[in-house]
Enzyme design. Structure first.
Site, short mmCIF file in Angstrom:
data_model
loop_
_atom_site.label_atom_id
_atom_site.label_comp_id
_atom_site.label_asym_id
_atom_site.label_seq_id
_atom_site.Cartn_x
_atom_site.Cartn_y
_atom_site.Cartn_z
N LYS A 182 0.83 -1.21 0.00
CA LYS A 182 0.00 0.00 0.00
C LYS A 182 0.87 1.26 0.00
O LYS A 182 0.58 2.23 -0.71
CB LYS A 182 -0.91 0.02 1.25
CG LYS A 182 -2.10 -0.93 1.14
CD LYS A 182 -3.30 -0.19 0.57
CE LYS A 182 -4.37 -1.08 -0.02
NZ LYS A 182 -4.93 -2.06 0.87
N LYS B 284 -6.05 -8.80 -14.49
CA LYS B 284 -7.28 -9.13 -13.78
C LYS B 284 -8.32 -8.04 -14.07
O LYS B 284 -7.96 -6.85 -14.14
CB LYS B 284 -6.94 -9.14 -12.27
CG LYS B 284 -8.00 -9.75 -11.42
CD LYS B 284 -7.47 -9.84 -9.99
CE LYS B 284 -8.65 -9.97 -9.06
NZ LYS B 284 -8.32 -9.89 -7.67
N LYS C 103 -11.87 -2.10 -12.56
CA LYS C 103 -12.43 -0.82 -12.98
C LYS C 103 -11.32 0.19 -13.26
O LYS C 103 -11.35 0.92 -14.25
CB LYS C 103 -13.30 -0.31 -11.84
CG LYS C 103 -14.38 0.62 -12.27
CD LYS C 103 -15.24 0.97 -11.09
CE LYS C 103 -16.67 0.94 -11.49
NZ LYS C 103 -17.57 1.32 -10.43
#
Ligand code: SF4
Length: 328
Positions: A114, A195, A198
């Site tokens: 992250k 994968k 959006k």
């Protein structure tokens, strides 16, 4: 029928869901309802760790709720709610953070990933994410969490945190959740490489119109070695064929498997067949979604009711937790 226990799962409000979400999670959510009492949570607080603006948070939550309902989540039996509607989760998060060594959080690969993704915004929420996730799970007396293989460490973290808490306060107030290994299907996007996602704009929305869906299917990348119509193709490496195996009748799949290899069928025809089968498959979903969409107050009432039922369980658990901690 007696159910096997309680399942919990949460997902960030990412708005309209796509085929990857459907095949990878939502379909499984719907099936689990037949065997378990289910608690499904739209985790809006988790979303705050990464979103730049909350402008679309409400709409995204609403859209996601529509997709879940249209895909067969049954709110009369399943508790479907929004994370922030149960403020007890923040309280439990704080208590669990007291039994969580800092090093354990900073060492987690997901945290490192992250901070690589958003080095300009390394907030506490990112670090404390697994603790809040543990609170989400254990606050609703969860027995089982469905997880793909790569999420097993998260459940292990939750189990260890529960053990630390119960040991420290000599209580059994929190239940150690079990991981239910689930095959999370990895669905590739229309690029045939990554994968479906959006953010990569390689997705096909469940709620797209039949015409939009057909357009997206026509954009799908096929066997790259098949340049001309007369070139034989290889369905084994073609994402269109992978989708056919999910959405098309077996005789059509068998036919494509043979004809593609001897150039008996063209990619345009093959994609049109897929688009038709996909649109047929999604027809009942779209009808149900449109019905819910026309009654936004009913959808809000479902989420509110889910929040109340979730909160009733949470309050019971928190009473035990506070008692065990001897809070004044
Ligand atoms: Fe893929 Fe179908 Fe073209 Fe074969 S005919 S390469 S399976 S799109």
């Amino acid at each position: 029928m007696t159910k096997k226990g309680r399942v919990f799962s949460g997902a960030r409000p990412t708005g309209r869901q796509h085929l990857g979400n459907y095949l990878g999670a939502i379909q499984n959510y719907a099936e689990l309802q037949n065997e378990y009492d289910c608690v499904y949570c739209i985790v809006d607080v988790h979303a705050l760790t990464t979103v730049e603006t909350t402008q679309e948070l409400r709409q995204n939550t609403f859209e996601m709720a529509l997709d879940w309902l249209a895909a067969g989540i049954r709110p009369e039996e399943t508790i479907m709610f929004v994370q922030s509607h149960v403020p007890e989760v923040m309280e439990l998060h704080a208590y669990l953070s007291m039994v969580t060594p800092l090093g354990k959080l900073t060492d987690l690969p997901t945290f490192k990933e992250k901070i690589r993704h958003q080095p300009e915004n390394v907030n506490y929420g990112l670090l404390g994410y697994p603790v809040l996730m543990t609170a989400d799970i254990v606050l609703y007396k969860t027995d089982v969490v469905p997880v793909g293989i790569d999420q097993v460490p998260h459940i292990e973290f939750a189990r260890e945190t529960v053990r630390s808490f119960n040991y420290r306060f000599q209580t059994q107030a929190l239940i150690e959740p079990q991981a239910k290994h689930t095959e999370i299907k990895k669905v590739l996007g229309i690029d045939g490489k990554e994968k479906m996602s959006k953010s990569l704009n390689n997705h096909i929305e469940l709620a797209a119109s039949p015409a939009e869906t057909t357009k997206r299917v026509r954009e799908m990348v096929t066997d790259p070695a098949r340049v001309k119509r007369t070139d034989p193709g290889n369905p084994d490496i073609c994402n269109v064929f992978t989708m056919h195996k999910i959405f098309s009748p077996q005789d059509e799949v068998d036919m494509i498997n043979v004809e593609c290899r001897r150039a008996g069928i063209g990619c345009v025809d093959c994609k049109m067949r897929l688009a038709n089968n996909l649109n047929k498959h999604l027809e009942p979903f779209r009808a149900k979604r449109a019905e819910f969409e026309s009654k936004p107050d009913d959808v809000q009432a479902i989420l509110d009711d889910g929040g109340k039922r979730a909160r009733a369980v949470a309050q019971e658990v928190m009473a035990e937790v506070r008692e065990a901690m001897k809070l004044p």
